[in-house]
Design a protein around this motif. Structure first.
Motif, short mmCIF file in Angstrom:
data_model
loop_
_atom_site.label_atom_id
_atom_site.label_comp_id
_atom_site.label_asym_id
_atom_site.label_seq_id
_atom_site.Cartn_x
_atom_site.Cartn_y
_atom_site.Cartn_z
N UNK A 53 0.83 -1.20 0.00
CA UNK A 53 0.00 0.00 0.00
C UNK A 53 0.87 1.26 0.00
N UNK A 54 1.88 1.29 0.85
CA UNK A 54 2.77 2.44 0.91
C UNK A 54 3.52 2.62 -0.40
N UNK A 55 3.98 1.53 -0.97
CA UNK A 55 4.75 1.60 -2.21
C UNK A 55 3.89 2.03 -3.39
N UNK A 56 2.72 1.43 -3.51
CA UNK A 56 1.85 1.73 -4.65
C UNK A 56 1.42 3.19 -4.71
N UNK A 57 1.25 3.82 -3.54
CA UNK A 57 0.73 5.18 -3.51
C UNK A 57 1.79 6.20 -3.10
N UNK A 58 3.04 5.81 -3.21
CA UNK A 58 4.13 6.74 -2.94
C UNK A 58 4.35 7.62 -4.17
N UNK B 80 -7.11 -3.82 4.02
CA UNK B 80 -8.43 -3.38 4.50
C UNK B 80 -8.92 -2.15 3.76
N UNK B 81 -10.21 -2.10 3.48
CA UNK B 81 -10.79 -1.05 2.66
C UNK B 81 -10.51 0.34 3.20
N UNK B 82 -10.77 0.57 4.49
CA UNK B 82 -10.60 1.91 5.03
C UNK B 82 -9.15 2.39 4.95
N UNK B 83 -8.22 1.50 5.24
CA UNK B 83 -6.81 1.86 5.15
C UNK B 83 -6.42 2.21 3.72
N UNK B 84 -6.92 1.43 2.78
CA UNK B 84 -6.61 1.69 1.37
C UNK B 84 -7.21 3.02 0.92
N UNK B 85 -8.43 3.30 1.36
CA UNK B 85 -9.08 4.55 0.99
C UNK B 85 -8.37 5.78 1.56
N UNK B 86 -7.99 5.71 2.82
CA UNK B 86 -7.29 6.83 3.43
C UNK B 86 -5.99 7.10 2.70
N UNK C 11 -5.19 6.25 -0.40
CA UNK C 11 -5.47 6.73 -1.75
C UNK C 11 -5.82 8.22 -1.74
N UNK C 12 -6.71 8.62 -0.84
CA UNK C 12 -7.11 10.02 -0.78
C UNK C 12 -5.95 10.91 -0.34
N UNK C 13 -5.11 10.42 0.54
CA UNK C 13 -3.91 11.18 0.93
C UNK C 13 -3.03 11.42 -0.28
N UNK C 14 -2.83 10.39 -1.09
CA UNK C 14 -2.01 10.52 -2.29
C UNK C 14 -2.61 11.51 -3.28
N UNK C 15 -3.93 11.43 -3.46
CA UNK C 15 -4.65 12.33 -4.37
C UNK C 15 -4.52 13.79 -3.90
N UNK C 16 -4.77 14.02 -2.62
CA UNK C 16 -4.68 15.38 -2.09
C UNK C 16 -3.24 15.89 -2.12
N UNK C 17 -2.30 15.03 -1.81
CA UNK C 17 -0.89 15.42 -1.82
C UNK C 17 -0.45 15.86 -3.21
N UNK C 18 -0.94 15.19 -4.23
CA UNK C 18 -0.57 15.58 -5.59
C UNK C 18 -1.14 16.95 -5.96
N UNK C 19 -2.38 17.23 -5.53
CA UNK C 19 -2.97 18.54 -5.78
C UNK C 19 -2.20 19.64 -5.04
#
Length: 243
Positions: free
Chosen positions: A23-28, A162-168, A170-178
């Motif tokens: 998870x950390x690697x995929x969304x780094x 787990x779904x919630x961990x993946x969602x958090x 993912x959204x962190x990565x999305x917001x960080x890019x913006x």
């Protein structure tokens, strides 16, 4: 596994080490999906002086998380995760069709599907897995480009994240890019970027948790100005970003 109400430590401890690592690697930031080339319409918003400082940037990103792509992508993420978990490929195909329809401009479609394709192509080379490879092959046969949140959700479900961990994450990565795009466009300093991410912490967590309990049919978004900025960006005279 649902993690609503758990502490951060409990969530982390509930993740298998290998799932957490993936998870950390995929969304780094260094995962090769080209996220740094997209601004989600922010470039034109800065051009029009709609976003011009730290407060404007945090307000803009917060709005996208609450009412725009952050909201709708969270719903699609959840739906795709659950479809993959139940091996319902028909449902997964329908979710992708709805995800295409929810994009407000050609550039936003490009932003999502280009990253989704790069994400899946990289995964099947680096982390070979039979179910992921089968989906990858099916997408190729159908000439279908997977929206980015759906691609990440499918991979997370297969990896038993787990779904919630993946969602958090993912959204962190999305917001960080913006936020990163905003730092380059306005411009702002790196400390302001970190202040923005700290400011958005609860919004990101709340958005992920809301997506888990939201009615599965509630796929709506209401960020018309973001869509309009993205449409105008398509003909912006000078551009640093692809969206």
């Amino acid at each position: 596994m649902h993690l609503i109400g758990m502490s951060t430590d409990t969530i982390v401890n509930s993740l298998a080490d290998t799932a957490l690592y993936k998870l950390i690697t995929w969304l780094s930031p260094n995962f090769p999906v080209g996220a740094f080339t997209y601004s989600h319409g922010l470039e034109f918003a800065v051009e029009m002086n709609q976003v011009s400082d730290y407060d404007g940037l945090t307000h803009w990103v917060d709005g996208i998380l609450r009412f725009g792509s952050g909201r709708v992508d969270s719903s699609f993420f959840r739906a795709a995760y659950e479809a993959q978990s139940s091996c319902d490929m028909t449902a997964l195909s329908l979710i992708m069709e709805r995800a295409y329809a929810q994009r407000g401009s050609a550039e936003l479609i490009l932003e999502s599907t280009t990253q989704g394709r790069a994400f899946i192509d990289t995964l099947v080379k680096v982390w070979p897995e039979a179910r992921l490879q089968a989906w990858h092959d099916r997408l190729a046969v159908d000439s279908c480009e997977p929206p980015y949140p759906i691609a990440v959700a499918v991979a997370a479900a297969i990896a038993a994240v787990p779904l919630e961990a993946a969602l958090i994450t993912y959204l962190h990565s999305f917001a960080s890019n913006l936020v990163s795009a905003g730092l380059r466009l306005i411009p702002l300093g790196q400390t302001d970027g970190q202040r923005a991410m700290a400011h958005l912490e609860h919004r990101i967590i709340d958005s992920a948790r809301a997506a888990v309990v939201r009615d599965p049919e509630d796929f709506g978004a209401a960020a018309v100005m973001v869509d309009w900025m993205s449409m105008q960006h398509e003909t912006q005279y000078t551009r640093l970003f692809r969206s």
